[in-house]
Enzyme design. Structure first.
Site, PDB file in Angstrom:
ATOM      1  CG  HIS A  48      -6.887  -3.646  -1.766  1.00  0.00           C
ATOM      2  ND1 HIS A  48      -5.655  -3.219  -1.330  1.00  0.00           N
ATOM      3  CD2 HIS A  48      -7.699  -2.558  -1.698  1.00  0.00           C
ATOM      4  CE1 HIS A  48      -5.708  -1.943  -0.990  1.00  0.00           C
ATOM      5  NE2 HIS A  48      -6.932  -1.515  -1.203  1.00  0.00           N
TER       6      HIS A  48
HETATM    7  O1  RIB Z   1      -7.598  -3.528   2.890  1.00  0.00           O
HETATM    8  C1  RIB Z   1      -8.254  -3.791   1.682  1.00  0.00           C
HETATM    9  C2  RIB Z   1      -9.298  -4.842   1.858  1.00  0.00           C
HETATM   10  O2  RIB Z   1     -10.304  -4.378   2.762  1.00  0.00           O
HETATM   11  C3  RIB Z   1     -10.049  -5.155   0.555  1.00  0.00           C
HETATM   12  O3  RIB Z   1     -10.444  -6.503   0.562  1.00  0.00           O
HETATM   13  C4  RIB Z   1     -11.247  -4.254   0.619  1.00  0.00           C
HETATM   14  O4  RIB Z   1     -12.347  -4.751  -0.133  1.00  0.00           O
HETATM   15  C5  RIB Z   1     -11.567  -4.296   2.091  1.00  0.00           C
HETATM   16  O5  RIB Z   1     -12.316  -5.499   2.342  1.00  0.00           O
END
Ligand code: RIB
Ligand code: CA
Length: 312
Positions: free
Chosen positions: A239
């Site tokens: 992500h």
């Molecule tokens: O949903 C994914 C996000 O939430 C990413 O940034 C992960 O590191 C958590 O912070």
């Protein structure tokens, strides 16, 4: 080269995004802010320093921010990120100090000193940004750009929730902060689960083997970070590196400009990010939301930077 302030909750994928930033000449990291999210803020700020120290970087200040969301108790994700928040990667505790100034005051000082020059990249809950924007209302207009990892916008079949069936973790954690930030008037580029849950952007066990035998310290640390996830689930979602990559090669992504409503409070729909149809759209500002990604080219970029000999 873009001047960048990171605000993150390391966390495995935040740490991978930090590695990517350190290996990318397109960005200059001015500071790393940390927030409670994947883990308590004491742990996320220690983890940012552990990664910097491992990479031999001692000139990037790390600040500690909010210990909890604005209106809710912290619900961390250590089950996903391991007891140390970094997949039990084995890095030693940090020796670098954390700055005495809070993340929101430190980022306000940097942004105000370089109006229009700084890009803010947020890959955790948006608590620090909301606190900064509330205290310093001029900040959103002084940013070159705000890039954030958060939300699930229903723009692809992957755009569903991961903290609940409907809401993405960062936004769900602090929906009131997200509401403040998305309505701040900053030039916002939001990358959500619509693209980061696309399996074509995920690392798999063969990528892990490539990283494990990679020629650089970054590749070997990335392998230790990724291994925890691959062992657990057989793949590793990226992500936060995807979010950073939007500054490295914007041809990897398509964006649509839409008005977005964030559901606040603590109901079943907490943290939902809803794209408003034109007839329902009110005074909310338009934001740019990622609607497509070239997953294989993104992975090529990520791996090539991990294998690159010199830092940025
Ligand atoms: O949903 C994914 C996000 O939430 C990413 O940034 C992960 O590191 C958590 O912070
Ligand atoms: Ca994160």
């Amino acid at each position: 080269m873009r001047k960048v302030i990171l605000d993150m909750d390391p966390g495995i994928d935040d740490a991978l995004a930090l590695l990517l930033a350190l290996k990318s000449p397109e960005v200059q990291v001015l500071s790393v802010g940390t927030v409670a999210g994947n883990a308590p803020v004491e742990m996320t700020s220690a983890n940012a320093r552990r990664v910097l120290e491992y990479m031999g970087v001692t000139n990037i200040p790390v600040t500690m921010g909010a210990a909890k969301p604005l209106n809710h108790p912290l619900v961390d994700a250590q089950n996903h990120h391991g007891s140390d928040g970094l997949g039990q990667c084995g890095l030693p505790p940090p020796r670098l100090p954390v700055q005495s100034m809070s993340t929101w005051d430190f980022m306000a000082q940097l942004i105000s000193a370089k109006p229009g020059e700084i890009t803010l990249v947020a890959t955790g809950p948006l608590t620090n940004l909301a606190l900064a924007f509330e205290r310093y209302p001029q900040l959103p207009g002084l940013l070159a750009r705000l890039v954030l990892m958060g939300g699930a916008y229903g723009l692809t079949s992957y755009g569903k929730g991961n903290r609940t069936a409907y809401a993405e973790f960062n936004i769900w954690q602090d929906p009131e902060a997200a509401n403040i930030v998305l309505n701040s008037g900053a030039d916002i580029y939001a990358l959500g689960l619509d693209i980061s849950m696309d399996p074509r952007t995920h690392l798999n066990s063969s990528h892990l083997e490539q990283l494990r035998v990679g020629p650089t310290p970054a590749a070997r640390l990335a392998a230790q970070l990724v291994e925890f996830d691959i062992r657990r689930r057989g793949y590793c979602e990226l992500h936060d590196p995807l979010t950073l990559a939007s500054l490295l090669d914007d041809s990897l992504f398509d964006f649509v400009s839409v008005k977005v409503e964030v559901i606040v409070g603590n109901g079943w729909d907490r943290g939902v990010t809803r794209v408003l149809p034109p007839e329902q759209a009110g005074e909310q500002p338009l934001i740019h939301v990622a609607s497509a990604v070239d997953g294989s080219r993104f992975l090529e970029l990520f791996l090539s930077r991990m294998f690159k000999e010199q830092n940025a």
